[in-house]
Scaffold this active site. Structure first.
Site, PDB file in Angstrom:
ATOM      1  N   ASP A  72       1.034  -1.330   0.202  1.00 31.17           N
ATOM      2  CA  ASP A  72      -0.139   0.226  -0.308  1.00 31.17           C
ATOM      3  C   ASP A  72       0.981   1.242   0.117  1.00 31.17           C
ATOM      4  O   ASP A  72       1.913   1.409   0.814  1.00 31.17           O
ATOM      5  CB  ASP A  72      -0.797  -0.079   1.310  1.00 31.17           C
ATOM      6  CG  ASP A  72      -2.071   1.098   1.397  1.00 31.17           C
ATOM      7  OD1 ASP A  72      -2.752   0.897   0.359  1.00 31.17           O
ATOM      8  OD2 ASP A  72      -2.028   1.860   2.068  1.00 31.17           O
ATOM      9  N   GLU A 101      13.962 -15.555   0.044  1.00 31.00           N
ATOM     10  CA  GLU A 101      14.125 -16.531   0.971  1.00 31.00           C
ATOM     11  C   GLU A 101      13.021 -17.640   0.849  1.00 31.00           C
ATOM     12  O   GLU A 101      13.124 -18.898   1.186  1.00 31.00           O
ATOM     13  CB  GLU A 101      14.144 -16.393   2.546  1.00 31.00           C
ATOM     14  CG  GLU A 101      15.323 -15.316   2.783  1.00 31.00           C
ATOM     15  CD  GLU A 101      15.103 -14.488   4.314  1.00 31.00           C
ATOM     16  OE1 GLU A 101      14.319 -15.265   5.127  1.00 31.00           O
ATOM     17  OE2 GLU A 101      15.590 -13.503   4.377  1.00 31.00           O
TER      18      GLU A 101
END
Ligand code: GLC
Length: 555
Positions: free
Chosen positions: A221, A271
């Site tokens: 956002d 990751e």
């Protein structure tokens, strides 16, 4: 290409296959208005779970959920009080985890909203900051400043709030303190200070929290707003918004310091397998490539289509530019016609060029609206957005051609824009009215009780029930278009623009599919080839002319 489902949904096992987000149809779920299982008038996770078969049948690849976190809902949940808790009105964190797994069982990915620019004023950090007083470590997580003028009675800078009024509020409840805090949006949304290392660490942890619970991506956002000018320079004569122009050194939008933040976020996502983030950045199109560098966002919403007039020239230029921009950085274009912040396109396209969409619902004249034209163009635009390469974001109700409910009575309006604009703009409630699932019932199948915003009578005939199995309905048009896209277009990112005249938007995709839209006022010659799909149900396969405001897919 192998498409064996694995534990995370429909991910391909083919190492050469493009990642899922590059070609996805993403369906935006505004949870509060999607489906209400407990009858309290507010949509919830249980309601969404009950409707997953509908989304699977529609054929979407992913959903994007607006914020579902604990929140006072002053700005529809973009005022987050706790980023690791689901608001009890929506459900629980355990239900969220179950939802994510169920989506994956249906082959649907899950993108959640993350709101890093601000917290709610009910967040524990902001409570602590107010109590701790000026100069405290607690206040340094936000932007607190003394005011200007006699007694510090004027805001520290001339920055405006996006929702109207100044972007600063004084802590009136604490008269001996007198500091002002920054909120680019509502006063209930204090901006975080991204120069504070603790803010960085907290968001890395929040990302991991949701990645560990299985989400496939984040919609970030206000991605262009986190970093503020180091000494809070005034705006002076610079524009308050930056989408229309590039502005060097704007004090609060699109600052260069943002990119280090997103690089570090990207390394967290990397990751994990197959996760993505998409930027909500309301910036000038020429700045997108910076956000889309290979070690930053996977994609960014391109909002130019959502602001475009009904013009083949304008839309053609946007398509050309968006495809080239994405290609220049190895990203993919995105297409957005509507979302929870703008007038629904079935209404937008029914208004003449040049109408001020922000104020029209208040000022009128309301007889400017041609609702039938809007719906016809909305259907034509949907086929454009679904034929283009890249990812297409649908907003819930687009597939029903829901109109903007622009005539909601003032007493039900909930968006802070209504009050902060001094009642000159109704704000965004008109595109957030709960979904009609059936043709009758207290809230047209949304729930068992009255919905949090009233639905107009016209929603009954637009309901999912009313449109299902009607071959001429917008819902069946979307189903067929998404299925054809999956069958014919998804393995290919090429697009070739075709020149069929000044009023025609035409392009060719893989498998020889041509999408042709007549955006002019007169019929044009029907493109040759097999008619696969038409946005106009009355158009015969043998037609020799393509009428205005219609898209066909031919091969
Ligand atoms: C984004 C959201 C909007 C919200 C604002 C503040 O623009 O899409 O709904 O009001 O950010 O968080």
């Amino acid at each position: 290409m192998s498409t064996t489902p694995n534990a995370r949904g429909t991910q391909s096992d083919d190492p050469d296959a493009a990642p899922w987000w590059r070609r996805a149809v993403v369906y935006q779920v505004y949870l509060r208005s999607f489906a209400d299982a407990n009858g309290d008038g507010t949509g919830d996770i249980a309601g969404l779970r009950s409707r997953l078969p509908y989304l699977a049948d529609l054929g979407v690849d992913a959903i994007w959920l607006n914020p579902w976190y604990a929140s006072p809902l002053r700005d529809g949940g973009y005022d987050v009080a706790d980023f690791r808790e689901i608001d009890p009105r929506f459900g629980s964190t355990a239900e969220a985890v179950e939802l994510i797994a169920e989506c994956h069982d249906h082959g649907i990915r899950v993108i959640v909203d993350i709101v890093p620019n601000h917290t709610s004023s009910e967040h524990e950090w902001f409570h602590a900051a107010v109590i701790a007083g000026p100069g405290s470590a607690e206040r340094s997580r936000y932007h607190f400043l003394p005011g200007r003028g006699p007694g510090g009675s004027e805001p520290p800078t001339d920055w405006p709030s996006v929702f109207g009024g100044p972007a600063w509020t004084r802590l009136n409840d604490h008269p001996d303190d007198g500091e002002w805090y920054l909120h680019l949006f509502d006063p209930s949304q204090p901006d975080l200070n991204w120069d504070h290392p603790g803010v960085h660490a907290e968001f890395h942890d929040i990302l991991r929290f949701w990645l560990d619970r299985g989400v496939d991506g984040f919609r970030v956002d206000v991605a262009h707003g986190l970093v503020k000018h180091p000494t809070y320079a005034d705006l002076d004569d610079r524009p308050p918004h930056v989408q229309a122009a590039t502005v060097h050194d704007h004090p609060f939008w699109d600052r260069d310091g943002l990119h280090d933040i997103y690089r570090s976020w990207r390394s967290v996502l990397d990751e994990y397998d197959d996760r993505m983030m998409v930027a909500e950045a309301t910036i000038h199109a020429s700045r997108y490539p910076l956000y889309l560098r290979p070690d930053e966002f996977h994609q960014a919403f391109d909002f130019d289509l959502l602001r475009a007039e009904w013009s083949a020239k304008d839309v053609g230029e946007i398509v050309h530019r968006a495809v080239a921009t994405a290609a220049s950085v190895g990203s993919n274009p995105t297409w957005v016609l509507s979302n929870h912040d703008v007038m629904r396109h079935a209404t937008r396209f029914g208004l003449p060029h040049g109408v001020d969409l922000a104020t029209w619902s208040v000022t009128g004249p309301h007889d400017l609206l041609d609702a039938g034209l809007g719906r016809r163009r909305a259907r034509a635009a949907a086929l454009v957005a679904l034929a283009l390469p890249g990812s297409t974001y649908l907003y819930q109700g687009d597939e029903l051609a829901l109109p903007e409910v622009w005539d909601l009575p003032p007493e039900v309006l909930d968006d802070p824009v209504w009050t902060r604009s001094g009642h000159t703009e109704k704000g965004r409630d008109g595109c957030r009215v709960p979904m009609p699932w059936s043709a009758d019932g207290p809230s047209l199948g949304f729930g068992d009780g009255p919905p949090w915003l009233p639905q107009p009578a016209s929603f009954a005939e637009l309901s999912v029930e009313s449109q299902t199995a009607d071959p001429d309905s917008t819902l069946e048009l979307y189903r067929r278009a998404i299925a054809l896209r999956r069958e014919l277009l998804v393995d290919d990112e090429q697009v070739a623009e075709l020149d069929l005249g000044a009023d025609v938007l035409a392009f060719e995709r893989g498998a020889g599919l041509r999408s042709v839209t007549n955006m002019g006022a007169s019929p044009i010659a029907m493109p040759t080839g097999e008619l696969l799909l038409s946005s106009d149900p009355a158009l015969a396969a043998t037609a020799v002319e393509l009428p205005p405001d219609v898209t066909v897919w031919v091969r």
